[in-house]
Design a protein around this motif. Sequence first.
Motif, PDB file in Angstrom:
ATOM      1  N   GLU A  82     -69.593  -8.926  42.586  1.00 51.96           N
ATOM      2  CA  GLU A  82     -70.112  -7.585  42.858  1.00 51.96           C
ATOM      3  C   GLU A  82     -70.008  -7.281  44.352  1.00 51.96           C
ATOM      4  O   GLU A  82     -70.347  -8.114  45.193  1.00 51.96           O
ATOM      5  CB  GLU A  82     -71.573  -7.476  42.413  1.00 51.96           C
ATOM      6  CG  GLU A  82     -72.173  -6.099  42.663  1.00 51.96           C
ATOM      7  CD  GLU A  82     -73.577  -5.973  42.124  1.00 51.96           C
ATOM      8  OE1 GLU A  82     -73.738  -6.102  40.883  1.00 51.96           O
ATOM      9  OE2 GLU A  82     -74.516  -5.768  42.916  1.00 51.96           O
ATOM     10  N   SER A  99     -67.145  -5.634  40.368  1.00 47.29           N
ATOM     11  CA  SER A  99     -67.878  -4.381  40.222  1.00 47.29           C
ATOM     12  C   SER A  99     -68.281  -3.852  41.586  1.00 47.29           C
ATOM     13  O   SER A  99     -68.392  -4.605  42.560  1.00 47.29           O
ATOM     14  CB  SER A  99     -69.122  -4.581  39.340  1.00 47.29           C
ATOM     15  OG  SER A  99     -70.066  -5.423  39.976  1.00 47.29           O
ATOM     16  N   ALA A 117     -64.890  -2.621  37.782  1.00 47.81           N
ATOM     17  CA  ALA A 117     -65.986  -1.959  37.080  1.00 47.81           C
ATOM     18  C   ALA A 117     -66.767  -1.111  38.075  1.00 47.81           C
ATOM     19  O   ALA A 117     -67.066  -1.555  39.179  1.00 47.81           O
ATOM     20  CB  ALA A 117     -66.908  -2.993  36.444  1.00 47.81           C
ATOM     21  N   HIS A 144     -70.239   1.010  38.940  1.00 43.21           N
ATOM     22  CA  HIS A 144     -71.629   1.217  38.563  1.00 43.21           C
ATOM     23  C   HIS A 144     -71.905   2.713  38.394  1.00 43.21           C
ATOM     24  O   HIS A 144     -71.413   3.529  39.162  1.00 43.21           O
ATOM     25  CB  HIS A 144     -72.562   0.670  39.643  1.00 43.21           C
ATOM     26  CG  HIS A 144     -72.630  -0.816  39.689  1.00 43.21           C
ATOM     27  ND1 HIS A 144     -73.805  -1.501  39.926  1.00 43.21           N
ATOM     28  CD2 HIS A 144     -71.684  -1.771  39.534  1.00 43.21           C
ATOM     29  CE1 HIS A 144     -73.570  -2.811  39.916  1.00 43.21           C
ATOM     30  NE2 HIS A 144     -72.278  -2.990  39.688  1.00 43.21           N
ATOM     31  N   HIS A 180     -64.077  -0.119  32.721  1.00 44.88           N
ATOM     32  CA  HIS A 180     -65.320  -0.900  32.662  1.00 44.88           C
ATOM     33  C   HIS A 180     -66.383  -0.209  33.515  1.00 44.88           C
ATOM     34  O   HIS A 180     -66.140   0.101  34.678  1.00 44.88           O
ATOM     35  CB  HIS A 180     -65.039  -2.314  33.198  1.00 44.88           C
ATOM     36  CG  HIS A 180     -66.176  -3.281  33.037  1.00 44.88           C
ATOM     37  ND1 HIS A 180     -66.034  -4.625  33.293  1.00 44.88           N
ATOM     38  CD2 HIS A 180     -67.477  -3.119  32.664  1.00 44.88           C
ATOM     39  CE1 HIS A 180     -67.188  -5.238  33.078  1.00 44.88           C
ATOM     40  NE2 HIS A 180     -68.080  -4.336  32.701  1.00 44.88           N
ATOM     41  N   VAL A 205     -70.570  -0.431  34.663  1.00 40.33           N
ATOM     42  CA  VAL A 205     -71.875  -1.092  34.659  1.00 40.33           C
ATOM     43  C   VAL A 205     -72.910   0.030  34.620  1.00 40.33           C
ATOM     44  O   VAL A 205     -73.091   0.766  35.600  1.00 40.33           O
ATOM     45  CB  VAL A 205     -72.068  -1.977  35.903  1.00 40.33           C
ATOM     46  CG1 VAL A 205     -73.452  -2.635  35.865  1.00 40.33           C
ATOM     47  CG2 VAL A 205     -70.984  -3.040  35.979  1.00 40.33           C
TER      48      VAL A 205
END
Length: 313
Positions: free
Chosen positions: A32, A61, A90, A92, A117, A119
């Motif tokens: 992340e 992410s 990904a 958020h 993707h 989150v």
Amino acid sequence: MTFTLNQLEEARRALDTPLFADLAGDASISFEFFPPKTEKMEETLWSAIQTLAPLGPRFVSVTYGAGGSTRERTHATVARIVRETGIPAAAHLTCVDASRAEIDEIAREYWAAGVRHIVALRGDPPREGEAFTAHPEGYANAADLVAGLKRIAPFDISVAAYPECHPDKKDLVADLDALRAKKDAGAARAITQFFFSPEAFFRYRDQVAAAGIDIEIVPGILPVSNVAQTRRFAAMCNAAIPAWMDRLFEGLDDHPAARQLVAATLAAELCRRLYAGGVRHFHFYTLNRAELSFAICHLLGVRAGAAIKEIAA
């Protein structure tokens, strides 16, 4: 927790041999990052991505600030990862201070940019100390957001989980009910908030299974090099920090290299104990720094593998 025979054998090996000797290299990892605020921070971020990319992460992410405060930077960072690297990215998304129409438009832009993707998070209030209040025209919670995203496109969706219970939930039953609702809405996996005791994760994993919630639970790992900063993070998400952690970092304020070594040792030991309990996917909160996460992955047997496209400087 209930161990399989293989896990018991693995636990015995972890005690009888050097902790990281001859691991199979079968762990998968993800990272992340947060979107950079300055040109210098952007250089740091891309240096970190360039260092970690050869490890072949399952995905990376990029976080999203409270109230959409980093909306444009998050979008730009995720789009650049998709465009310039071979790493699945990904993004958020949160429910905070935005209408359904606004969030839906952002999701469509991500899909058009090649992002598959998301989150999906309820999100923290934009002002610390305030209670979360849903936007009058927005998504009410993370489960509602997951369902909305699934109506837009067949996103792969990750959500959050809290081994030590979400601070806004009155008890574990309410917390598990929230996770169940997110899974039923279409979430594929739950990434946990950070924790510092393997027992906290194993206990939670067993509770999720006992509640009949069939979802992958991925431990979120925060390598700690700044205890004061970690305490601030922990207070926001109900994560317990053991007293011994303070003692281990005492006297290291003016010794950053030693502090890094201690931080890597602690996080690696936590990961090794999780591995002995059957965990095979680790999600690292990098804080945009590569060294600690890279060292821990190396100890876990993860090595540079599949070719990654050259990342622009």
